[in-house]
Write a protein that holds these residues in place. Structure first.
Motif, PDB file in Angstrom:
ATOM      1  N   ALA A 176      13.892  28.239 111.121  1.00 32.03           N
ATOM      2  CA  ALA A 176      15.257  28.168 111.645  1.00 32.03           C
ATOM      3  C   ALA A 176      16.234  28.822 110.673  1.00 32.03           C
ATOM      4  O   ALA A 176      17.122  29.593 111.077  1.00 32.03           O
ATOM      5  N   GLN A 177      16.086  28.535 109.391  1.00 33.25           N
ATOM      6  CA  GLN A 177      16.970  29.140 108.392  1.00 33.25           C
ATOM      7  C   GLN A 177      16.686  30.636 108.227  1.00 33.25           C
ATOM      8  O   GLN A 177      17.604  31.432 108.012  1.00 33.25           O
ATOM      9  N   HIS A 178      15.417  30.999 108.342  1.00 33.36           N
ATOM     10  CA  HIS A 178      15.029  32.404 108.242  1.00 33.36           C
ATOM     11  C   HIS A 178      15.661  33.224 109.365  1.00 33.36           C
ATOM     12  O   HIS A 178      16.298  34.264 109.122  1.00 33.36           O
ATOM     13  N   TYR A 179      15.492  32.770 110.606  1.00 30.19           N
ATOM     14  CA  TYR A 179      16.069  33.493 111.745  1.00 30.19           C
ATOM     15  C   TYR A 179      17.592  33.545 111.646  1.00 30.19           C
ATOM     16  O   TYR A 179      18.219  34.561 111.973  1.00 30.19           O
ATOM     17  N   ASP A 180      18.191  32.448 111.193  1.00 24.37           N
ATOM     18  CA  ASP A 180      19.643  32.398 111.083  1.00 24.37           C
ATOM     19  C   ASP A 180      20.146  33.433 110.076  1.00 24.37           C
ATOM     20  O   ASP A 180      21.141  34.108 110.314  1.00 24.37           O
ATOM     21  N   LYS A 197      16.734  32.385 118.331  1.00 24.89           N
ATOM     22  CA  LYS A 197      15.430  31.931 117.848  1.00 24.89           C
ATOM     23  C   LYS A 197      15.598  30.797 116.841  1.00 24.89           C
ATOM     24  O   LYS A 197      14.777  29.873 116.792  1.00 24.89           O
ATOM     25  N   ALA A 198      16.672  30.856 116.060  1.00 33.63           N
ATOM     26  CA  ALA A 198      16.925  29.789 115.087  1.00 33.63           C
ATOM     27  C   ALA A 198      17.201  28.462 115.790  1.00 33.63           C
ATOM     28  O   ALA A 198      16.716  27.406 115.363  1.00 33.63           O
ATOM     29  N   VAL A 199      17.961  28.511 116.878  1.00 31.98           N
ATOM     30  CA  VAL A 199      18.267  27.291 117.629  1.00 31.98           C
ATOM     31  C   VAL A 199      16.991  26.707 118.231  1.00 31.98           C
ATOM     32  O   VAL A 199      16.775  25.490 118.204  1.00 31.98           O
ATOM     33  N   ARG A 200      16.111  27.570 118.753  1.00 28.88           N
ATOM     34  CA  ARG A 200      14.860  27.080 119.336  1.00 28.88           C
ATOM     35  C   ARG A 200      13.974  26.429 118.268  1.00 28.88           C
ATOM     36  O   ARG A 200      13.382  25.363 118.510  1.00 28.88           O
ATOM     37  N   ALA A 201      13.880  27.050 117.100  1.00 25.90           N
ATOM     38  CA  ALA A 201      13.079  26.462 116.028  1.00 25.90           C
ATOM     39  C   ALA A 201      13.669  25.140 115.561  1.00 25.90           C
ATOM     40  O   ALA A 201      12.940  24.168 115.297  1.00 25.90           O
TER      41      ALA A 201
END
Length: 312
Positions: free
Chosen positions: A188-192, A199-203
């Motif tokens: 989540a932090q990586h995608y953000d 994708k961050a919200v989904r993770a």
């Protein structure tokens, strides 16, 4: 401010600007306390120099097997398969222990886009394996011996008999004991950071389904939603995190900032005053050194004054 702009829109614009410059301005400010890391990451090493460094840190790991620094520093100069094997050995131990600060530890590596892509592939592989089989994928190995892989591979074989991580099964572990939670937290932090807020919200959602009361997940979700433009959702996530530890002034401050950004001024004021004494609670905020509260309140008052000036 443009005419007719609301407080929420002003905060939204600030969040968007922060998110769009995440890859440039944030990286430059990151280096101020980490000049040594910056030199290691940006310096171009010859194959001979890199081989000498690998041998040096291999010896250091043998001399100091419990030192994380001896295993973390080589990630700055290793490349290719050597980097993948070393970072794989390094992060598995952190994920098994549930270290929340793992992303902050590895964030300086994102100055190298190739390493950022390798980390994404690695963690997505972890997530897929843990979802499908409840166990870790096979450890990665490099062609050359380095300071990380030789030492940590033996530790992982002890922790993972027959290649299966102890306690990693989705059916046998839950909450913060489930390594999948920390893999998703990292993703989540990586995608953000890379601008993939959807994708961050989904993770983040998947991680919270596994550990809905974990404060670190809720604070990360608040940050992701802020960058995604959902300031109200970010405030709700931050306030929920605060409610799980009412004695933590840090989470209280994060919640206050998020509530201010969402335009919920009264709720922000009441939340900030939870740590004040009875009596003159507003003035007691100065004794708590709540400068953030003062700055946000001043910005809101300026916005109100501006709105009055354009309507009269």
């Amino acid at each position: 401010l443009s005419e007719g702009q609301t407080w929420q829109q002003q905060q939204q614009q600030g969040a968007n600007n922060s998110s769009s410059s995440n890859g440039s301005s944030s990286s430059s400010s990151l280096w101020s306390p980490h000049s040594g890391k910056k030199r290691r990451l940006l310096q171009q090493y010859s194959d001979d120099e890199r081989s000498k460094l690998i041998e040096l840190y291999r010896q250091l790991v043998e001399a100091y097997p419990k030192s994380l620094a001896c295993k973390r520093i080589p990630l700055d100069f290793l490349v290719g398969d050597d980097f993948l094997a070393a970072v794989d050995a390094y992060v598995r131990r952190q994920l098994l222990r549930g270290v929340p600060s793992l992303f902050s530890d590895l964030k300086p590596l994102y100055v190298d886009t190739a390493k950022a892509a390798a980390l994404e592939q690695l963690f997505e592989g972890y997530a897929t394996a843990l979802r499908d089989t409840g166990s870790w994928p096979a450890p990665l190995h490099s062609g050359s011996s380095n300071s990380n892989s030789s030492s940590d591979s033996s530790q992982q074989r002890q922790q993972q008999p027959n290649g299966v991580a102890v306690g990693s099964s989705n059916g046998d572990s839950s909450g913060e004991d489930n390594p999948l939670v920390w893999v998703l937290h990292y993703l989540a932090q990586h995608y953000d950071k890379l601008g993939g807020q959807a994708k961050a919200v989904r993770a983040s959602n998947e991680a919270l389904c596994l550990a809905p009361t974990l404060i670190e997940l809720l604070l990360a979700r608040a940050r992701v939603l802020k960058h995604a433009g959902d300031l109200v959702g970010a405030a709700a996530a931050a306030d929920t995190a605060r409610s799980y530890d009412l004695a933590d002034r840090y989470t209280n401050s994060i919640a206050v900032k998020a509530l201010f950004a969402a335009g919920q001024i009264e709720a922000a004021e009441q939340t900030a005053m939870l740590f004040t004494r009875d009596g003159d609670q507003v003035h007691f905020l100065h004794e708590l050194i709540c400068y953030v509260f003062d700055v946000m309140l001043l910005n809101y008052c300026r916005w109100q004054a501006y709105q009055l000036s354009i309507t009269h």
